[in-house]
Design a protein around this motif. Structure first.
Motif, short mmCIF file in Angstrom:
data_model
loop_
_atom_site.label_atom_id
_atom_site.label_comp_id
_atom_site.label_asym_id
_atom_site.label_seq_id
_atom_site.Cartn_x
_atom_site.Cartn_y
_atom_site.Cartn_z
N ARG A 152 -4.39 9.88 0.84
CA ARG A 152 -5.17 9.73 0.39
C ARG A 152 -5.86 10.53 -0.90
O ARG A 152 -6.90 11.47 -0.29
N THR A 223 -0.54 3.20 -6.31
CA THR A 223 0.09 3.54 -5.33
C THR A 223 0.99 4.17 -5.57
O THR A 223 1.81 3.85 -6.27
N LEU A 231 3.85 8.05 1.10
CA LEU A 231 2.50 7.57 0.20
C LEU A 231 1.83 8.10 0.10
O LEU A 231 1.24 9.41 0.68
N VAL A 233 -2.17 6.91 -1.98
CA VAL A 233 -3.00 6.50 -2.11
C VAL A 233 -4.15 6.59 -3.11
O VAL A 233 -4.74 7.87 -2.87
#
Lengths: 338, 338, 338, 338
Positions: A152, A223, A231, A233
């Motif tokens: 993130r 995303t 992943l 974000v």
């Protein structure tokens, strides 16, 4: 071993910082020339830097035989052509991020570079050279958090009430290519360079309505889905009240690492009627002042000692490719496959 | 004013906490009956609670005329039918979140409730009753951060190495409906109940491969786009190494508020070979212990004094509706319009 | 097992909190009587507490045969005589700290208590019952920081611009006996009850010149030297700008523990023009609200189950003895041997 | 303006840092000579520094006419005589703290300096040049905390399990003169240079029993009472488990400022089985790396531009005077009047 002789192009706010670093603070570097089409910037250079050659024209700079490498702090729209010209002139190139807003231009640079394998080109993803990001990267590499599977990351600027930046928005590539490109690069770097498969993005104008004219936003989220289920974000903003707030978190199967959760200006805390608090870094200059210096040192170490930086033109191209996809996802309101 | 007489249904781990609160810690409440099909749970009640009536069958509980209200801590799949039955029996209802995994069931509850306007039904979105969340809500309402336009919120559980929860995954509704439903409700609450327009979600299995069988994930992220450009970015995880880490951030045009950025267990900090550190809350029980109590107090204040909680069945339905859309977005790999 | 029936004496600000705890929140306790010479306080009790007997006179309270224990939240000058009278009336006693400002009075209480070995007396050093302090104590006991050899502890109140407390200064015993007495007790507790050998203290009036009349100060520091080289460094203040800031550090040979380094009001952090910040606990009420409750629970557990609290009258006497020595050291400007 | 040409004396661990700063990182400075009686240190200089003259003997260094200023990183016992010799040789002097362990020597330096008013002497109280301390000083000066009346400050080194430093303890002047001298100087600086009236100090050996032979301690605390009721409370330790932990708090009538409350190594936080944590600065090198550089820049700015540093020989003498008094207070177990 002789010093690397640099010619810098672009002496705006950030360019001056780079010039001062090359002039005074990077052992092994010598700033011997500077180039700007703006007379006021050349005057600044002659008053504030050690004796150097000054050029108004970039092509003239490239003909200066005393220069080993150029250092580009020019508008993004010029990056690709200036890099290509420099390579053809036999110069190494450092260039501020992003490489380009256009994938075909990225490819042209990569192709040209392939013809000059003895020359180095580095795009300035400065955060990779920040001591805290470096520590996080090393800790992840050493297994401190197990297998990292998610990042993130955010790039959030302090609000400029005058909205001065709105004027430059049309040529910036938009919020995702201007700001999130840093986080895209960090996410790939910290996750081990996985391949992006799909992106999604959303955005809003919280304050600066003037952005509507060029279809830009002042707050955006996105995303990135990588292969193997990794992943990222991302969040980018131009409207923070408290300061420049860049932070990144890497989440793994055995722990998580956060860089910069509190954008503290320094080690001072204040206890008063406003509570217990700390001042925040006002801009990315204060936050990454050391990283700009380490970045320059790293490029010099690459040129003099061949010490790899771990940062390639393909990384820069991939950051642009994903940034473009995020912009498209925002515009279309749907996921974009890569 | 006489006390509200409660009958509780469900005496699992969370049910016992609720029972103890109702029995000992909520002025104005009296726990007079409990119901569980599990003999061991009824024995726990008779040993650990003040004298009360015990039932194995929920329908029998409803026939107990001494009860004013039921308190449901039962499996989600039973919620809707149990609420409807309780309303028909003339009882007020408190029910643990989520209302249901199925929209039609939500509607059936809402319809039934419309036929009993003198009865109250409250779904236990407990975080709204946490002192810190309440303070954040009040600060936002008072304009402390200007106009709020974005919420980032996460519900992250400490990893259970035994993966015990995998067994319950098939009936939980999946990560988004089980965990993110809290964050969905918080985002709507903190942003002033805007209408959701579109959602996107991604997910991965970081550790618990057993979830693949029911198409569930152990880490998921999502974006909710509301009308007027408001945004929510959510994260849910079952694999944290450090503890239960629930946090929420509200970003506005004049500042940002964060709740729970460091899930500190208490006010102790330790300086030792591991650095400067604090222990973290292991589960949501420790984190929201006080909030469960305040939630019960709020329900009693609603029943006795008509003091509104600000939480409606429509809120609960909307949380389910958005959660379902997030699951679908994840499954389909594309944005879902609402 | 029947509930312990309490009669409380003193219904000022703190007394009301204690009364509410005993009335509603302590399983096993029953508040059956209250005593105050102030009519307004008795009226508050009859309006806000469950039905109970009300007395204007403490001696009458002691003749109430339905009372098992008295709970004293009265002026310090009355503590010793009221405890002695309660013991003679066959009542257990809880009494707010400090036991007395006078050593001879402490001894008289200890002597009287020795004649009633079946009765319990507990002085309310409330911080010992705070969850964070308890965690710190347990961690130290478990060897988490090796051998503890030093405590730094402070009791710092938020400044009252009206200087209301100056009126009570003449009877408070002064800053060290009123505030530092808590830290003295904590230091002894956390260091394993070593014997104090020598103290030194300094102080100043930072704001409240009215204290000069009774030779008191609004900021004071002190050092306690214990046998075996253990040390305590204390600070007390009445002039904090940000809130009530009580903190304690235990330093050992393998680490250090700090309790309450940031007196955060809750889990909310704010990012705005004032930086990154948190609100602070305004008074000791908010900071120790839970601890007052646990303290009452601990006293009830002592009376009902004989569960020791680890807190003796000798501890209370020692806190007074050291506090008196600190005051003398300040007055004389020299170390005081104990 | 020509560069200031430096000759450095002393190339131990700290000396090398200073040498590298002067050689590479201080615009306006040129390192032209180095002196060490240790052959290995001279070899290090010839391998790692730009071309310079090397001397084994300090007197020879002083005869080098190309040198404008000497930079002393030599044992404390040599400071006074080396400064005096340098002044007589017409050189400016930078000297590491402390000026001397002996007041008569301090006076001799001050007297000699008075005979060379055109020469500058600066004692390296490096913390005054740290960005955070500088920010705190400026904030205090700007009235951010009202009238400052108290400083709490500590210099705590990470424990060296080998106790290597015990060997040097006999010549260090003891804990207070070696470590607390920094905090003494900071306290005076931050409080506006008040005059000290009385000190008290206590100490203990927590780990290193070898210190007993020279009557030194590994943990010590002290109080300084200044005129006008200002106070300083100091702590010094050699036994921290977590790292080098230097912190300072300034308390005023309208707020308090703390520098370095958490000795975080950088901006990284880790969440794992040990909780939420950050690494700590291992030694004063990492903590004050930037400050050593700024200190050198400040001295060069003084020599070239006459820009005052605010740091005088009288400050250095006063730090020694108070440090000696603290040692005596500890040895005698009583307050020492100044």
């Amino acid at each position: 071993m002789s010093a690397v002789r640099f010619g810098i192009a672009g002496l705006g706010r950030l360019g001056r910082r780079h010039a001062e670093n090359l002039a005074w603070r990077v052992p092994g570097a010598q700033l011997v020339a500077a180039c700007s089409p703006v007379a006021e910037e050349r005057e600044w250079a002659s008053s504030n830097l050690p004796a150097l050659s000054l050029y108004a024209d970039y092509d003239e700079l490239l003909t200066d035989a005393s220069i080993d490498a150029v250092w580009l702090v020019t508008p993004t729209s010029l990056h690709a052509s200036q890099i290509i010209a420099a390579l053809r002139a036999g110069k190494h190139v450092f260039c501020e991020k992003p490489l380009s807003l256009d994938l075909a231009e990225c490819d042209a640079v990569i192709d040209e570079h392939a013809r000059h394998p003895h020359l180095h080109v580095m795009i300035g993803f400065v955060r990779r050279f920040d001591a805290s990001y470096r520590d996080a990267f090393d800790s992840v590499a050493n297994g401190a958090i197990g297998r990292p599977f998610m990042v993130r990351s955010q790039t959030c600027d302090k609000n400029d009430p005058d909205g001065f930046f709105v004027r430059f928005a049309p040529t910036s590539g938009g919020l995702f290519l201007d700001c999130s490109v840093h986080d895209i690069d960090l996410a790939r770097w910290l996750l081990g360079n996985p391949r992006a498969k799909r992106v999604y993005a959303s955005g809003t104008i919280a304050i600066h309505d003037g952005l509507r004219a060029c279809n830009d936003i002042d707050n955006g989220v996105g995303t990135i889905e990588f292969e193997d289920g990794r992943l990222a974000v991302l969040y980018a903003s131009r409207t923070m009240a408290h300061g420049h707030d860049t932070q990144t978190e890497v989440i793994g199967t055995a722990g998580a690492l956060a860089v910069g959760r509190n954008p503290r200006a320094n080690r001072v805390e204040i206890a008063d009627v406003h509570g217990m608090r700390n001042a925040c870094t006002p801009t990315f200059f204060e936050r990454f002042e050391d990283a700009f210096l380490r970045e320059a040192q790293a490029f010099v170490a690459l040129l003099r000692d061949g010490k790899p930086t771990g940062l390639t033109l393909d990384d820069a191209r991939e950051a642009t490719r994903i940034g473009i996809a995020m912009r498209r996802a925002y515009e279309e309101g749907g996921a974009v496959e890569l």
